[in-house]
Enzyme design. Structure first.
Site, PDB file in Angstrom:
ATOM      1  N   CYS A  77      60.700  55.067   9.699  1.00  0.00           N
ATOM      2  CA  CYS A  77      61.748  54.115   9.343  1.00  0.00           C
ATOM      3  C   CYS A  77      62.510  54.602   8.118  1.00  0.00           C
ATOM      4  O   CYS A  77      63.731  54.513   8.045  1.00  0.00           O
ATOM      5  CB  CYS A  77      61.124  52.749   9.085  1.00  0.00           C
ATOM      6  SG  CYS A  77      62.276  51.537   8.453  1.00  0.00           S
ATOM      7  N   CYS A 120      57.466  47.508   8.063  1.00  0.00           N
ATOM      8  CA  CYS A 120      58.726  47.151   7.433  1.00  0.00           C
ATOM      9  C   CYS A 120      59.682  46.622   8.488  1.00  0.00           C
ATOM     10  O   CYS A 120      59.781  47.163   9.583  1.00  0.00           O
ATOM     11  CB  CYS A 120      59.318  48.338   6.679  1.00  0.00           C
ATOM     12  SG  CYS A 120      60.130  49.584   7.653  1.00  0.00           S
TER      13      CYS A 120
END
Length: 371
Positions: free
Chosen positions: A98, A194
């Site tokens: 990410c 996340c």
RNA sequence: UGGGGUAUCGCCAAGCGGUAAGGCACGGGACUUUGACUCCCGCAUUCGUAGGUUCAAAUCCUGCUACCCCAG
């Protein structure tokens, strides 16, 4: 006036980061990333609360703010990989990807489009400089250092980034937030993947991966229970096996996932030899700097973390292309394929790779390789 | 069918007349931008069942039930 776009999550760290930059006189723009679309039980988007916090904070600080949607990018570049890894019986770390693909690529590009010179985040990491080359350094708060999650970055990405809170401790960040009356000063630290957040991990996976129950067996092949699908377990795992009381009465741990036989291999006792390894082979090796710390085939000393927040482990490393081999001084517990091995020299994060296999025995001819 | 033994939390297991240890599992919390690990807290008013003895029983006695073993 230099323009900096701050990636704001609605948490304390990125809020303080934005505030500090504003104080330092930069032209600060706050941007909230929305990378995951999910409704909670009440039908409202789970990210709404965070977006509201971002708006409040930005209004208080007095900076413009936007939201940007990277759901598609996250899906294609992070989540697809995440699921593929699980299907292969591995345990991926989506957050390192990410950071490379979303926060420091898609978002960075977006920031540049907004006319910014730099982007900023609330990560607890610091930057160093070596002859004009950017270095990734651990955060000043040893308990909060997040360099582990950023090891996949390249120095070019790093050169465009600033980390305003990386030199502070978490306590200092909270104190600053308090001092400036930020509405999020007492907000609890977020955890979990996340953008996807905290949730029951099994329930979450169930929505994407097919269940295929099978047997739990000991190394000797004795059946000791049933598992609900190999993807729901990871090496070294204790909780959730549900087979207490059998055998010698000690706790059971996952020591292997046998995909071919769909068998979860378990063993008893937290000190079981099968849980420990000394040699690790990793792939997808990336160096942050353009110049690696040593040449191919040339062993060198460094430290490694095999999981987030693990104290630095002394290792001897050697690499070949994007293959990395490590020999650890100490026994390592449950080094898991799919997880990242991140290399350091002192406070400098060198880069790292993704573990393919771990073993008690050398998988290379270390005797001839080592000096 | 005789003889012997055992029945205590989901599992294992202390207890031996004085008012239910512990471990595993499980649940909750802490920690934590992955998954795990770890740590903390909780977890049988009740001891197969029905009676009896006793100030007091899971602990002694009796019947019943279940399971195990040995005889047949």
């Amino acid at each position: 006036m230099e323009r900096i776009v701050v990636g704001m999550s609605g948490g304390v760290d990125s809020s303080v980061a934005a505030m500090l930059l504003k104080q330092q006189g930069y032209d600060v723009i706050g941007v909230f990333m929305k990378n995951w679309d999910e409704q909670d039980d009440n039908g409202t988007c789970t990210a709404t609360g965070d977006w509201n916090d971002v708006q409040e904070v930005c209004q208080l600080i007095g900076i413009p703010y936007y939201a940007v949607n990277f759901e598609k990018e996250y899906q294609e570049r992070v989540f697809a990989y995440f699921l593929e890894e699980y299907k292969k019986g591995r345990t991926p770390n989506p957050d390192v990807l990410c950071n490379r693909e979303i926060k420091f690529k898609a978002f960075l590009d977006f920031a540049m489009q907004l006319g910014a010179e730099k982007m900023a985040t609330g990560h607890f990491v610091q930057k160093g400089d070596a002859d004009g080359h950017s270095l990734l350094l651990k955060g000043a708060d040893p308990n909060k250092d997040q360099s582990y999650f950023l090891y996949m970055l390249k120095e070019k990405q790093l050169a465009r980034a600033v980390f305003p809170v990386g030199g502070m401790t978490k306590a200092q960040v909270r104190a600053l937030a308090e001092e400036f009356g930020l509405p999020v000063s007492q907000k609890k630290d977020s955890t979990g993947i996340c953008f996807i957040g905290e949730r029951n991990f099994r329930q979450f996976l169930q929505g994407y991966l097919p269940l295929q129950a099978g047997e739990m067996q000991t190394q000797e092949g004795q059946v000791v229970g049933q598992h609900m699908g190999l993807a729901y377990y990871t090496l070294g795992q204790r909780k959730g096996l549900g087979i207490g009381g059998s055998g010698d009465g000690r706790s059971w741990f996952v020591i292997e996932k046998d995909l071919k036989r769909n068998v979860l291999v378990v063993a008893q006792g937290e000190d079981h030899p099968a849980l420990y390894s000394r040699y690790v082979r990793a792939s997808q090796l990336t160096w942050i700097g353009e110049t690696p710390p040593a040449r191919e085939g040339e062993p060198f000393q460094c430290t490694a973390k095999f999981r987030y927040r693990q104290p630095d482990q002394q290792v001897t490393a050697v690499y070949n292309g994007d293959e990395l081999y490590l020999r650890s001084e100490d026994w390592q517990r449950a080094v898991t394929p799919g997880q990242s091995a991140v290399l350091y020299q002192g406070d400098i994060c060198l880069g790292g790779g993704i573990a393919e296999e771990a073993s008690r025995e050398a998988m290379l001819d270390w005797v001839s390789i080592l000096p």
